[in-house]
Design an enzyme around this catalytic site. Structure first.
Site, PDB file in Angstrom:
ATOM      1  CG  ASP A 170      12.001   6.251   9.669  1.00  0.00           C
ATOM      2  OD1 ASP A 170      12.422   7.130  10.438  1.00  0.00           O
ATOM      3  OD2 ASP A 170      10.875   5.727   9.783  1.00  0.00           O
ATOM      4  CG  HIS A 208      10.451   2.894  13.138  1.00  0.00           C
ATOM      5  ND1 HIS A 208      10.653   1.552  13.318  1.00  0.00           N
ATOM      6  CD2 HIS A 208       9.364   2.988  12.330  1.00  0.00           C
ATOM      7  CE1 HIS A 208       9.737   0.853  12.666  1.00  0.00           C
ATOM      8  NE2 HIS A 208       8.950   1.712  12.045  1.00  0.00           N
ATOM      9  CB  ILE A 209      10.068   9.666  12.886  1.00  0.00           C
ATOM     10  CG1 ILE A 209      11.108  10.116  11.859  1.00  0.00           C
ATOM     11  CG2 ILE A 209      10.686   9.561  14.275  1.00  0.00           C
ATOM     12  CD1 ILE A 209      11.625  11.535  12.094  1.00  0.00           C
ATOM     13  CD  GLU A 230      13.840   0.417  14.092  1.00  0.00           C
ATOM     14  OE1 GLU A 230      13.919   0.027  12.912  1.00  0.00           O
ATOM     15  OE2 GLU A 230      12.777   0.805  14.606  1.00  0.00           O
ATOM     16  CG  ASP A 270       5.583  -6.933  -5.463  1.00  0.00           C
ATOM     17  OD1 ASP A 270       5.395  -8.162  -5.399  1.00  0.00           O
ATOM     18  OD2 ASP A 270       5.099  -6.139  -4.637  1.00  0.00           O
ATOM     19  NE  ARG A 311      -2.443  -0.722   3.685  1.00  0.00           N
ATOM     20  CZ  ARG A 311      -2.441  -1.928   4.245  1.00  0.00           C
ATOM     21  NH1 ARG A 311      -1.339  -2.403   4.785  1.00  0.00           N
ATOM     22  NH2 ARG A 311      -3.514  -2.669   4.252  1.00  0.00           N
ATOM     23  CB  ALA A 359      10.146  -1.290   4.466  1.00  0.00           C
ATOM     24  NE  ARG A 360       8.396  -3.526  10.619  1.00  0.00           N
ATOM     25  CZ  ARG A 360       7.511  -2.553  10.517  1.00  0.00           C
ATOM     26  NH1 ARG A 360       7.865  -1.417   9.904  1.00  0.00           N
ATOM     27  NH2 ARG A 360       6.300  -2.665  11.017  1.00  0.00           N
TER      28      ARG A 360
END
Length: 333
Positions: free
Chosen positions: A267, A291-292, A272, A183, A161, A243-244
């Site tokens: 981010d 992570h903002i 982390e 993808d 998304r 993302a991660r």
């Protein structure tokens, strides 16, 4: 539902105050009978009493595990509505097996991440970090050295998304971005409908000026950008990760940034948070943020508003807009 549902709130108090400010809480109270107890530990006797009559569990950050043990205490439970993004960390398979509806406010969280990503794309296209480092040293770049965004090739990893939101914004921009997509779940005709060129990940890395990561965190996506693929990136390219952290080999990327070959806007990282003495903290061509990218501060109430809308839909017997299906778990964040 024919009657007003009983609802139990399950999240940290500080999160509850942000997610459901007074106007939203007042609206929630018109839709459901909200139990006064905030459940974060289902083993407490009072929590057991609340869960015994719960039709809806409204969760957020700090929610308890919704597992077989909790379900045994909640025989009437019909929905778990999560006022945050992923439900993978607290909703267990038994929930779907029992036919309980699950909803996430991930759609509401996506907008700020798209905004944040687009901001970093523009910064990356202008090689802002290098220009800022030069400026601190008293050097002004000449016009032949200055970079702009027009015509930049942006490689999007993952048509999630957020990935799709980024694609739409890139294609709507005046910069004429050329967008590549990698993808494995997207067929060529769907990529064409999105307005992007579908390529494999190696080609995306080799052809992109900017690579932005929006794939789900799965065992098979760990280090999707590994040392080999990072090596395929052209000199001067930038990596953006909202993302991660596990999707990118942090140490391999750090090496490429340390020699000045790549820029990075991260981010999220692995681990982390990063240790304070990690080299990425010291590099002028790396922007680290804690992570903002998702909903922050005043934006968090968007999650609450989304969740309250879901409570209303459930109470009216309508389909949940943010429904999470068990079959989708293997490929979503």
């Amino acid at each position: 539902m024919a009657e007003r549902p009983n609802l139990v709130l399950a999240m940290r108090q500080d999160i509850l105050d942000l997610v459901l400010p007074a106007p939203l809480r007042a609206r929630l109270d018109t839709l459901a009978d909200v139990h006064p107890l905030l459940v974060t530990d289902p083993d407490e006797p009072a929590a057991g009493e609340a869960l015994a009559t719960a039709d809806i569990l409204l969760t957020g950050w700090g929610a308890p595990e919704v597992d077989a043990a909790l379900l045994a205490r909640a025989p009437r439970l019909g929905a778990v509505i999560h006022a945050a993004g992923t439900v993978k960390h607290h909703v267990h398979a038994e929930v779907w097996e029992r036919g309980i509806a699950v909803s996430s406010a991930a759609d509401a969280n996506a907008g700020p991440v798209v905004d944040f990503t687009m901001a970093t794309v523009v910064l990356a296209a202008r090689r802002t970090l290098g220009a800022a480092a030069d400026y601190r040293r008293g050097r002004l770049p000449g016009y032949p050295e200055r970079r702009g965004a027009d015509g930049a090739v942006v490689g999007v990893i993952g048509a999630s998304r957020i990935g799709r939101g980024v694609i739409a914004r890139l294609l709507a921009a005046d910069s004429g971005f050329r967008v590549l997509l990698a993808d494995p779940y997207v067929p060529a005709e769907d990529a064409a409908a999105l307005g992007v060129r579908l390529v494999d990940l190696d080609e995306l890395c080799a052809a992109s000026d900017i690579v932005t990561v929006h794939a789900p965190d799965l065992p098979e996506t760990r280090h999707l950008l590994d040392a080999r693929r990072i090596g395929l990136l052209r000199d001067g390219a930038a990596v953006i990760n909202t993302a991660r952290g596990r999707l990118v080999d942090t140490e391999a990327l750090a090496l490429a940034c340390a020699d000045g070959r790549l820029d990075a806007y991260l981010d999220v990282t692995e681990p982390e948070p990063l240790p304070v003495d990690h080299v990425l903290h010291t590099l002028p061509n790396v922007l680290l943020t804690p992570h903002i990218a998702g909903c922050q501060g005043s934006e968090v109430q968007r999650l609450g508003a989304y969740a309250v809308d879901e409570v209303e839909r459930f109470a009216k017997g309508e389909p949940l807009r943010g429904a999470v299906r068990a079959v989708d778990l293997a490929r979503i964040a």
